[in-house]
Design an enzyme around this catalytic site. Structure first.
Site, PDB file in Angstrom:
ATOM      1  N   GLY A  52       0.590   3.298  -2.099  1.00 56.53           N
ATOM      2  CA  GLY A  52       1.981   3.020  -3.087  1.00 56.53           C
ATOM      3  C   GLY A  52       3.369   3.348  -3.223  1.00 56.53           C
ATOM      4  N   GLU A  53       4.372   3.568  -3.710  1.00 58.32           N
ATOM      5  CA  GLU A  53       5.903   4.724  -3.379  1.00 58.32           C
ATOM      6  C   GLU A  53       5.936   5.926  -3.096  1.00 58.32           C
ATOM      7  OE1 GLU A  53       8.366   3.176  -6.710  1.00 58.32           O
ATOM      8  OE2 GLU A  53       6.795   3.147  -7.750  1.00 58.32           O
ATOM      9  N   LYS A  54       4.758   5.957  -2.612  1.00 59.59           N
ATOM     10  CA  LYS A  54       4.725   7.708  -2.205  1.00 59.59           C
ATOM     11  C   LYS A  54       4.404   8.117  -0.922  1.00 59.59           C
ATOM     12  CE  LYS A  54       1.958   9.016  -6.370  1.00 59.59           C
ATOM     13  NZ  LYS A  54       1.154   9.994  -6.960  1.00 59.59           N
ATOM     14  N   ALA A  55       4.082   6.932  -0.666  1.00 54.28           N
ATOM     15  CA  ALA A  55       3.626   6.991   1.067  1.00 54.28           C
ATOM     16  C   ALA A  55       5.678   7.125   2.081  1.00 54.28           C
ATOM     17  CB  ALA A  55       3.296   5.004   1.205  1.00 54.28           C
ATOM     18  N   PRO A  56       5.575   7.579   2.547  1.00 54.10           N
ATOM     19  CA  PRO A  56       6.376   7.387   4.374  1.00 54.10           C
ATOM     20  C   PRO A  56       6.817   6.342   4.253  1.00 54.10           C
ATOM     21  CG  PRO A  56       5.045   8.818   5.284  1.00 54.10           C
ATOM     22  CD  PRO A  56       3.916   8.061   3.626  1.00 54.10           C
ATOM     23  N   ASN A  57       5.841   5.085   5.012  1.00 56.60           N
ATOM     24  CA  ASN A  57       6.688   3.972   4.763  1.00 56.60           C
ATOM     25  C   ASN A  57       5.452   3.236   3.977  1.00 56.60           C
ATOM     26  OD1 ASN A  57       7.688   5.018   7.758  1.00 56.60           O
ATOM     27  ND2 ASN A  57       5.620   5.840   8.391  1.00 56.60           N
ATOM     28  N   VAL A  58       6.387   1.947   3.295  1.00 51.86           N
ATOM     29  CA  VAL A  58       5.117   1.787   2.339  1.00 51.86           C
ATOM     30  C   VAL A  58       5.844  -0.054   2.531  1.00 51.86           C
ATOM     31  CG1 VAL A  58       5.682   0.368   0.094  1.00 51.86           C
ATOM     32  CG2 VAL A  58       6.553   2.842   0.664  1.00 51.86           C
ATOM     33  N   VAL A  59       4.491  -0.629   2.267  1.00 52.93           N
ATOM     34  CA  VAL A  59       4.438  -2.505   3.200  1.00 52.93           C
ATOM     35  C   VAL A  59       4.268  -4.025   1.830  1.00 52.93           C
ATOM     36  CG1 VAL A  59       3.551  -4.333   4.377  1.00 52.93           C
ATOM     37  CG2 VAL A  59       2.872  -1.738   5.096  1.00 52.93           C
TER      38      VAL A  59
ATOM     39  N   ASP B  70      -2.546   5.051  16.179  1.00 55.87           N
ATOM     40  CA  ASP B  70      -3.906   4.576  15.205  1.00 55.87           C
ATOM     41  C   ASP B  70      -4.549   3.669  14.712  1.00 55.87           C
ATOM     42  OD1 ASP B  70      -4.355   6.669  13.074  1.00 55.87           O
ATOM     43  OD2 ASP B  70      -2.419   6.495  11.369  1.00 55.87           O
TER      44      ASP B  70
END
Length: 491
Positions: A65-72, A180
Site C-alpha cells: 500500500g502507501e507505506k511502501a517506498p515504491n508504490v504501483v 530481486d
C-alpha cells in the site's frame, strides 16, 4: 484486460514493484501481435495523474500500500488502455535524464513473456514507470494465497519455462541483470499466461539495493560484495523453482540440505500428488540445485534452463487460463449484426476493408454532392483531389498513403466527414496503431452519433487493445442502432 478489479484482488508485490495486458511476441514472434504494444514514450505528469485519479489510494495494486517506498498504481490512459504505474520515492533518482535513459533502454525490450515497459515520466521530483497491466495477479498469490485450488503441476512447469524464455531474451538483448527476481515479479495476463515484470530490469534507485527480500534468499555473492552479477539472476530463478515445487517459500539452504540428504521429494507440494512423474519432479529439483550453487561459476546459463524445462511440458495445447481455472468472459454476440458488425467482432480487417470500400460515402446523405454547390475555388479543387488520392490509396490497400491523404483532407474540410474518419481509422488498424484507430472511430461517432459503423470500428479497436468488455458494449450499441435503422430510423 478491460476489466477493473478491486484493490484486494490486484495485490501485487511486497516491495511494491511487480506489476502488471495485448499479446506481443517481440521481436521473435508473431508480427500481428506486436502491433498491440505501443512504442516506449515519455508521458506527462498530468496525464499519469489523471490516469491514476490523482494517485488515489484506491488505485494502488502493490501489496504494501502507501507505506511502501515504491508504490504501483492501476491507471487508465485517455485512449482507454489499462496500465501499471510505478511511482518511485522522492529523490530515488535525482538525475532525471539518467532515469529516462535507463527506462528508455528497458523500454526497447519487447517480448511476449515480458510485461512490457511502455513509458516513463520525470517531471520535477516525480519518477514514474508505465507498463502493461496484468489482470490476473502474481505467482505469489497463486502459489501461497490461493482461494479455490492450488496451481496445477503443468502450470508450474509452464511458469518455469516462460520465465526462462523471458530471462533468455533479456540475455540476448544484453540486459543480463534482473533485480530481486521473486514470485511477486511473475504476473499473469488476461489469457492466464505468466510474464516477467519489466520493473525488475531497473533498480529501485540510482544507488539502491538490488535485493529487498529476506537475506535467506539473497545470492551469496551479493551478501559478500553487494554486487549483482548475471549469475545472481540464475540463483534467484532457482528460488522460484523451489517455490513452484513446494508451494512454500523455502530458504535455499534448507532445501539444499533436503536434496543432499536424498530427500528431494520431501520438498514437493503435497497438493500436487498424482499430477507428476517422480522422474520429472526430480529433474526440476536437480535444476534448482544447480541454480543454487554457492559459487556463481558453477551455475547454468539461461539456455540450459530452457533445454532442461522444455521437455517437461506435456500439455502445451491446453490454454493457461484453462489450466489455472480462470474464467474468461464469454463473448456473446448481439443477435443481429450486419456483415460489418460480424467482421469487426471477428477482427477480420480484410473483410472490414472490403465492406467500407463497397459502402463508399453513401451513409453520409448529400456528402457526395456537398461540394458541387460551393464556389469552384482552387481550395475546393485541391480538396477533391486529396479525397480522390486518399480513396485510391485506400482502395489499393496503400494504408500509409491513405492516412497521409485523409489527414490532409481532415485539416482542409470545414465539415468533418464520418466516412473519412472511418477509413483513416481502419488504415491505422492496418498499420498497427489501434489507439489512433479508436480515436478516429470516436470522431466518426461525433460526426454521425447513431452511425453503426462508428460503433463497430470502436469495438474492433478496443478488441485490438485487449479491452474485450468495452468492445462488447460497443458491438451491442452498434447492433441497437442497426435495428433502429431497419425499423425506418436513420442516424
Amino acid at each position: 484486460m478491460g476489466c477493473c478489479h478491486s484493490k484486494t484482488t490486484n495485490v501485487q508485490s511486497p516491495d511494491d514493484e511487480s506489476l502488471p495486458a495485448d499479446k506481443p511476441d517481440l521481436p521473435n514472434g508473431d508480427a500481428a501481435e506486436q502491433d498491440q504494444v505501443p512504442p516506449f514514450k515519455e508521458y506527462g505528469l498530468a496525464e499519469l495523474r489523471a490516469a491514476t485519479k490523482g494517485f488515489s489510494p484506491e488505485m494502488i495494486v502493490s501489496e504494501s500500500g502507501e507505506k511502501a517506498p515504491n508504490v504501483v498504481y492501476r491507471g487508465k490512459l485517455d485512449g482507454g488502455r489499462l496500465v501499471a504505474v510505478k511511482r518511485f520515492s522522492k529523490q530515488s533518482w535525482p538525475d532525471a535524464q539518467q532515469f529516462v535513459t535507463e527506462a528508455a533502454g528497458v523500454g526497447k525490450l519487447r517480448h511476449m513473456r515480458l510485461v512490457n515497459l511502455i513509458g516513463c515520466c520525470a517531471e520535477g521530483d516525480e519518477r514514474l514507470l508505465v507498463a502493461e497491466f496484468m489482470p490476473n495477479d502474481t505467482l505469489s498469490k497463486h502459489l501461497f494465497h490461493w482461494d479455490k485450488h492450488p496451481l496445477p503441476w503443468q502450470m508450474r512447469v509452464r511458469v518455469a519455462y516462460y520465465i526462462a524464455q523471458a530471462l533468455d531474451h533479456c540475455n540476448t538483448e544484453n540486459r543480463r541483470i534482473y533485480h530481486d527476481l521473486n514470485a511477486y515479479r511473475v504476473l499473469f495476463d488476461e489469457d492466464g499466461d505468466p510474464r516477467l515484470s519489466s520493473f525488475g530490469l531497473i533498480k529501485n534507485s540510482r544507488d539502491g539495493k538490488s535485493y529487498s527480500t529476506n537475506l535467506a534468499y539473497t545470492p551469496p555473492e551479493f551478501m559478500r560484495t553487494g554486487r549483482v552479477i548475471p549469475e545472481s539472476v540464475i540463483y534467484s530463478y532457482g528460488t522460484i523453482l523451489l517455490d513452484l515445487l513446494s508451494g512454500k517459500h523455502i530458504p535455499p539452504s534448507h532445501a539444499l540440505d533436503l536434496i543432499r540428504g536424498k530427500n528431494m521429494l520431501l520438498i514437493m507440494d503435497s497438493s500436487l500428488e498424482g499430477q507428476y512423474a517422480n522422474e520429472d519432479a526430480t529433474k526440476l529439483v536437480e535444476l534448482a540445485s544447480k541454480c543454487l550453487q554457492f559459487e556463481a561459476r558453477d551455475r547454468p546459463n539461461s539456455k540450459f534452463l530452457l533445454s532442461s524445462v522444455e521437455p517437461l511440458q506435456t500439455q502445451k495445447e491446453v490454454p493457461s487460463h484453462v489450466l489455472m481455472g480462470i474464467t474468461k468472459a464469454p463473448q456473446v454476440l448481439p443477435t443481429m449484426l450486419s456483415p460489418l458488425g460480424k467482421a469487426c467482432a471477428k477482427m477480420d480487417l480484410t473483410a472490414v476493408h472490403d465492406i467500407l470500400l463497397k459502402t463508399g460515402y453513401k451513409d453520409e446523405e448529400g456528402a457526395e454532392n456537398e461540394l458541387s454547390f460551393q464556389e469552384w475555388t482552387q481550395q475546393v479543387q485541391e480538396m477533391l483531389n486529396t479525397k480522390k488520392f486518399g480513396d485510391i490509396a485506400f482502395r489499393d490497400k496503400d494504408f500509409k498513403s491513405a492516412i497521409e491523404y485523409y489527414s490532409k483532407l481532415v485539416a482542409m474540410m470545414s465539415v468533418p466527414s464520418a466516412t473519412v474518419f472511418a477509413r483513416r481509422g481502419l488504415s491505422y488498424l492496418m498499420s498497427g496503431q489501434p489507439e489512433l484507430a479508436l480515436r478516429d472511430a470516436m470522431q466518426a461517432q461525433v460526426c454521425m452519433p447513431e452511425w453503426p459503423t462508428a460503433f463497430y470500428l470502436q469495438a474492433l479497436a478496443l478488441s485490438k487493445l485487449g479491452m474485450e468488455t468495452d468492445a462488447q458494449d460497443m458491438l451491442n450499441d452498434g447492433a441497437a442502432y442497426e435495428a433502429k435503422r431497419q425499423n425506418g430510423w436513420h442516424g
